[in-house]
Design an enzyme around this catalytic site. Sequence first.
Site, PDB file in Angstrom:
ATOM      1  N   ASP A   8       5.355  -6.580  12.122  1.00  0.00           N
ATOM      2  CA  ASP A   8       5.477  -5.593  11.149  1.00  0.00           C
ATOM      3  C   ASP A   8       6.958  -5.294  10.948  1.00  0.00           C
ATOM      4  O   ASP A   8       7.492  -4.791  11.880  1.00  0.00           O
ATOM      5  CB  ASP A   8       4.661  -4.402  11.463  1.00  0.00           C
ATOM      6  N   ASP A 102       5.277  -6.800   4.164  1.00  0.00           N
ATOM      7  CA  ASP A 102       6.062  -6.584   5.381  1.00  0.00           C
ATOM      8  C   ASP A 102       5.146  -6.758   6.494  1.00  0.00           C
ATOM      9  O   ASP A 102       5.705  -6.436   7.694  1.00  0.00           O
ATOM     10  CB  ASP A 102       6.742  -5.120   5.278  1.00  0.00           C
ATOM     11  N   GLU A 103       4.092  -6.904   6.622  1.00  0.00           N
ATOM     12  CA  GLU A 103       3.233  -7.182   7.796  1.00  0.00           C
ATOM     13  C   GLU A 103       2.156  -8.731   7.724  1.00  0.00           C
ATOM     14  O   GLU A 103       1.852  -8.815   6.465  1.00  0.00           O
ATOM     15  CB  GLU A 103       2.575  -6.096   8.075  1.00  0.00           C
TER      16      GLU A 103
END
Length: 361
Positions: A8, A102-103
């Site tokens: 993350d 983003d993860e």
Amino acid sequence: MRKIIHVDMDAFYAAVEQRDDPALRGKPVVVAWRGPRSVVCAASYEARSHGVRSAMPALRAERLCPEAIFVPPDFARYRAVSQQVRAILLAHTDLVEPLSLDEAYLDVSEPKCGPASATAIARAIRERIREATELTASAGVAPNKFLAKIASDWRKPDGLFVIRPEHVLDFLVPLPVGRIPGVGRVMEARLAALGVRTVGDLRTWSQEALEHRFGRYGQRLYGLARGIDDQPVVPDRPTQSVSAEDTFDQDQPLDALGETIDRLAAKVWAQTRKLEHAGHTVVLKLKTAGFRILTRSQTLGMPPQSAAELAAIARSLRQRVELPLTTRYRLVGVGLANFRSAATPDAQSDLFDAAGPGDDR
């Protein structure tokens, strides 16, 4: 036994802005357009210390942090950085399941190269991300996706946390039940009313009792309370829908739902800003005081261009509800479905497809 990593990126959009503009470093940065209908896409940790969070109305963020620096989002730039990160992840395994820009989850039970240790792989990934992007990422390592997701948040920002198989139960028992996926504010209150505030409390309930209270989700709760999650890492899982809903303390008439629809639309809009495709179908979900579920949807040639447009369309869908004006509603939800590129022909997709018999679509 699987070896799962959840990676993350830390305050991703805001971190990219601070990286690219040295004047923003160490400052409370809020990634959002200014305006009464705007919502926060991301906030730096300096802004978060004032209570600013993603999906929050921008006006509220200004009140909480008057010294915040507002920066309009640049999604093309964020996607470019995300592709750099994705390439780093794929160097270790083909089993990469992106959740957003983003993860992502990785299954490194059988890595392509390097050490067999999932912890060592997570450490190497974080170092490589820092070298390639000048950004930091947090990672969680665990035997399954449920635990890895919790672990990645444990030492944010720029942290690594490992939950080993022999320590799973010791880790879980004291956790608040709100840390379990799917246990939102309403479910947490329902569990608290039953005396269930921690995972340890939840473990005292039998599977039969949980299923009787909460249906199919009760079975899921029973497993998660014991650290059981058999869901595999699925590469390139397409997004089907994004939605948010709220249950009222007191039942409301249809014409009183506007402000709640606006708030839910803002939340959905903020969540979809992390996705690579756009939702073309707007959905309004309603549950009456008598537990009748209705959904109304509209598929658009072009996806909504703002939270305000999404809210306006969701509000307008109330006009297609044929129930008497005296009807009261206990729940309202707003969603986006039918995710695809703008150039793809229309293809209607249902949202809230878990609704039960008797639903009015």
